[in-house]
Scaffold this motif. Structure first.
Motif, PDB file in Angstrom:
ATOM      1  N   GLY A  90       0.787  -1.226   0.000  1.00 55.86           N
ATOM      2  CA  GLY A  90       0.000   0.000   0.000  1.00 55.86           C
ATOM      3  C   GLY A  90       0.818   1.274   0.000  1.00 55.86           C
ATOM      4  O   GLY A  90       0.321   2.327   0.385  1.00 55.86           O
ATOM      5  N   GLN A  91       2.073   1.211  -0.449  1.00 56.93           N
ATOM      6  CA  GLN A  91       2.947   2.381  -0.371  1.00 56.93           C
ATOM      7  C   GLN A  91       3.250   3.028  -1.710  1.00 56.93           C
ATOM      8  O   GLN A  91       3.636   4.193  -1.748  1.00 56.93           O
ATOM      9  N   CYS A  92       3.089   2.294  -2.824  1.00 55.24           N
ATOM     10  CA  CYS A  92       3.519   2.861  -4.112  1.00 55.24           C
ATOM     11  C   CYS A  92       2.357   3.364  -4.969  1.00 55.24           C
ATOM     12  O   CYS A  92       2.562   4.207  -5.837  1.00 55.24           O
ATOM     13  N   GLY A  93       1.152   2.829  -4.775  1.00 58.03           N
ATOM     14  CA  GLY A  93      -0.002   3.292  -5.539  1.00 58.03           C
ATOM     15  C   GLY A  93      -0.188   2.672  -6.899  1.00 58.03           C
ATOM     16  O   GLY A  93      -1.143   3.008  -7.608  1.00 58.03           O
ATOM     17  N   ALA A  94       0.690   1.739  -7.292  1.00 56.07           N
ATOM     18  CA  ALA A  94       0.577   1.140  -8.627  1.00 56.07           C
ATOM     19  C   ALA A  94      -0.701   0.340  -8.798  1.00 56.07           C
ATOM     20  O   ALA A  94      -1.158   0.127  -9.922  1.00 56.07           O
ATOM     21  N   CYS A  95      -1.295  -0.099  -7.686  1.00 57.18           N
ATOM     22  CA  CYS A  95      -2.497  -0.941  -7.744  1.00 57.18           C
ATOM     23  C   CYS A  95      -3.784  -0.150  -7.550  1.00 57.18           C
ATOM     24  O   CYS A  95      -4.852  -0.744  -7.386  1.00 57.18           O
ATOM     25  N   THR A  96      -3.723   1.173  -7.597  1.00 58.04           N
ATOM     26  CA  THR A  96      -4.894   2.006  -7.309  1.00 58.04           C
ATOM     27  C   THR A  96      -6.059   1.718  -8.250  1.00 58.04           C
ATOM     28  O   THR A  96      -5.901   1.667  -9.471  1.00 58.04           O
ATOM     29  N   VAL A  97      -7.229   1.505  -7.656  1.00 59.27           N
ATOM     30  CA  VAL A  97      -8.484   1.385  -8.411  1.00 59.27           C
ATOM     31  C   VAL A  97      -9.514   2.253  -7.699  1.00 59.27           C
ATOM     32  O   VAL A  97      -9.269   2.757  -6.600  1.00 59.27           O
ATOM     33  N   LEU A  98     -10.657   2.416  -8.318  1.00 61.83           N
ATOM     34  CA  LEU A  98     -11.756   3.140  -7.682  1.00 61.83           C
ATOM     35  C   LEU A  98     -12.767   2.136  -7.144  1.00 61.83           C
ATOM     36  O   LEU A  98     -13.178   1.224  -7.857  1.00 61.83           O
ATOM     37  N   VAL A  99     -13.142   2.300  -5.900  1.00 61.29           N
ATOM     38  CA  VAL A  99     -14.217   1.511  -5.301  1.00 61.29           C
ATOM     39  C   VAL A  99     -15.296   2.510  -4.930  1.00 61.29           C
ATOM     40  O   VAL A  99     -15.113   3.337  -4.041  1.00 61.29           O
ATOM     41  N   GLY A 100     -16.408   2.449  -5.640  1.00 65.70           N
ATOM     42  CA  GLY A 100     -17.369   3.539  -5.562  1.00 65.70           C
ATOM     43  C   GLY A 100     -16.719   4.742  -6.235  1.00 65.70           C
ATOM     44  O   GLY A 100     -16.179   4.637  -7.330  1.00 65.70           O
ATOM     45  N   ASP A 101     -16.719   5.874  -5.585  1.00 64.93           N
ATOM     46  CA  ASP A 101     -16.026   7.054  -6.116  1.00 64.93           C
ATOM     47  C   ASP A 101     -14.715   7.297  -5.386  1.00 64.93           C
ATOM     48  O   ASP A 101     -14.118   8.368  -5.530  1.00 64.93           O
ATOM     49  N   ARG A 102     -14.275   6.319  -4.622  1.00 67.97           N
ATOM     50  CA  ARG A 102     -13.103   6.506  -3.766  1.00 67.97           C
ATOM     51  C   ARG A 102     -11.925   5.693  -4.290  1.00 67.97           C
ATOM     52  O   ARG A 102     -12.069   4.532  -4.645  1.00 67.97           O
ATOM     53  N   ARG A 103     -10.756   6.309  -4.354  1.00 70.83           N
ATOM     54  CA  ARG A 103      -9.573   5.570  -4.779  1.00 70.83           C
ATOM     55  C   ARG A 103      -9.034   4.748  -3.610  1.00 70.83           C
ATOM     56  O   ARG A 103      -8.975   5.219  -2.479  1.00 70.83           O
ATOM     57  N   VAL A 104      -8.648   3.526  -3.889  1.00 72.42           N
ATOM     58  CA  VAL A 104      -8.100   2.653  -2.853  1.00 72.42           C
ATOM     59  C   VAL A 104      -6.881   1.932  -3.412  1.00 72.42           C
ATOM     60  O   VAL A 104      -6.757   1.731  -4.624  1.00 72.42           O
ATOM     61  N   CYS A 160      -8.567  12.343  -8.179  1.00 67.90           N
ATOM     62  CA  CYS A 160      -8.054  13.641  -7.730  1.00 67.90           C
ATOM     63  C   CYS A 160      -8.896  14.772  -8.317  1.00 67.90           C
ATOM     64  O   CYS A 160      -9.274  15.717  -7.615  1.00 67.90           O
ATOM     65  N   VAL A 161      -9.207  14.670  -9.594  1.00 71.35           N
ATOM     66  CA  VAL A 161     -10.023  15.698 -10.253  1.00 71.35           C
ATOM     67  C   VAL A 161     -11.436  15.706  -9.689  1.00 71.35           C
ATOM     68  O   VAL A 161     -11.988  16.763  -9.347  1.00 71.35           O
ATOM     69  N   LYS A 162     -12.045  14.524  -9.576  1.00 69.86           N
ATOM     70  CA  LYS A 162     -13.427  14.440  -9.091  1.00 69.86           C
ATOM     71  C   LYS A 162     -13.563  14.889  -7.644  1.00 69.86           C
ATOM     72  O   LYS A 162     -14.622  15.350  -7.216  1.00 69.86           O
ATOM     73  N   GLU A 163     -12.484  14.762  -6.876  1.00 67.05           N
ATOM     74  CA  GLU A 163     -12.481  15.219  -5.482  1.00 67.05           C
ATOM     75  C   GLU A 163     -12.318  16.727  -5.368  1.00 67.05           C
ATOM     76  O   GLU A 163     -12.449  17.288  -4.287  1.00 67.05           O
ATOM     77  N   GLY A 164     -11.996  17.375  -6.489  1.00 68.18           N
ATOM     78  CA  GLY A 164     -11.821  18.825  -6.478  1.00 68.18           C
ATOM     79  C   GLY A 164     -10.443  19.279  -6.055  1.00 68.18           C
ATOM     80  O   GLY A 164     -10.272  20.395  -5.551  1.00 68.18           O
TER      81      GLY A 164
END
Length: 203
Positions: A90-104, A160-164
């Protein structure tokens, strides 16, 4: 002098008090059984469980180990390999996906915890042959080199964009800081986010 004699002199009867309080009437072993019932045997987490994940608008029924992460479910069970396994911590972000409208970070998110929510991966952004504005912006601004971190960067950038949080270079750098680019394409990534921001917000 005995305790009974002392009790009689004071007018206090300990036996009567204990019986009235209901304490001496229940043996210690019986009380322990009432207060601490034997817990049911825990299910072996290695046993497969049924789960339905909604990924990119489609339901995927899986039979998996309860400890399976979203990342492993996507890559190993569904065949969507766009989300990358980088650090697996969970430190590099290479696996980031959206769950709902939230990035995880999907390497730390259990598949069972994502059941019933919409999961969006890099494969789910484009519409047919038409790229998502953020994908196009990454190409236009040469915002990648080796490309390994790019799927996670793009998914995080969309959120990031959708979060404003794309109003300034400083905001973009701050809210994209969870995604590491070992090739250091950060200025180009910022430029890509800025380019795509207006199209995403209009859409």
């Amino acid at each position: 002098m005995s305790d009974n004699s002392s009790s009689k002199r004071s007018g206090f009867d300990r036996r009567a008090f204990m019986a009235g309080a209901g304490i001496a009437l229940v043996p210690l072993t019986a009380r322990a059984a009432v207060q601490d019932p034997t817990p049911a045997a825990a299910q072996d987490p290695a046993l497969p469980v049924e789960v339905t994940l909604r990924v990119n608008g489609q339901d995927k029924r899986l039979r998996i180990d309860a400890r399976t992460t979203v990342l492993d479910a996507l890559r190993e069970h569904i065949g969507l390999t766009g989300s990358k396994k980088g650090c697996d911590h969970g430190q590099c972000g290479a696996c980031t996906v959206l769950v709902g409208d939230r990035r995880v970070v999907s390497c730390l998110t259990l598949a069972l915890a994502a059941e019933g929510q919409e999961i969006t991966t890099i494969e789910g952004l484009a519409t047919g042959d038409h790229l998502h504005p953020m994908q196009q912006a990454f190409i236009d601004n040469d915002a990648f080199q080796c490309g390994y971190c790019t799927p996670g960067q793009i998914m995080s950038a969309v959120a990031c964009v959708k979060e404003g949080h794309a109003g300034s270079d400083e905001d973009i750098r701050e809210y994209m800081s969870g995604n590491i680019c070992r090739c250091a394409a950060y200025p180009n990534i910022v430029a890509a986010v800025k380019q795509a921001a207006s199209d995403i917000m209009k859409g």
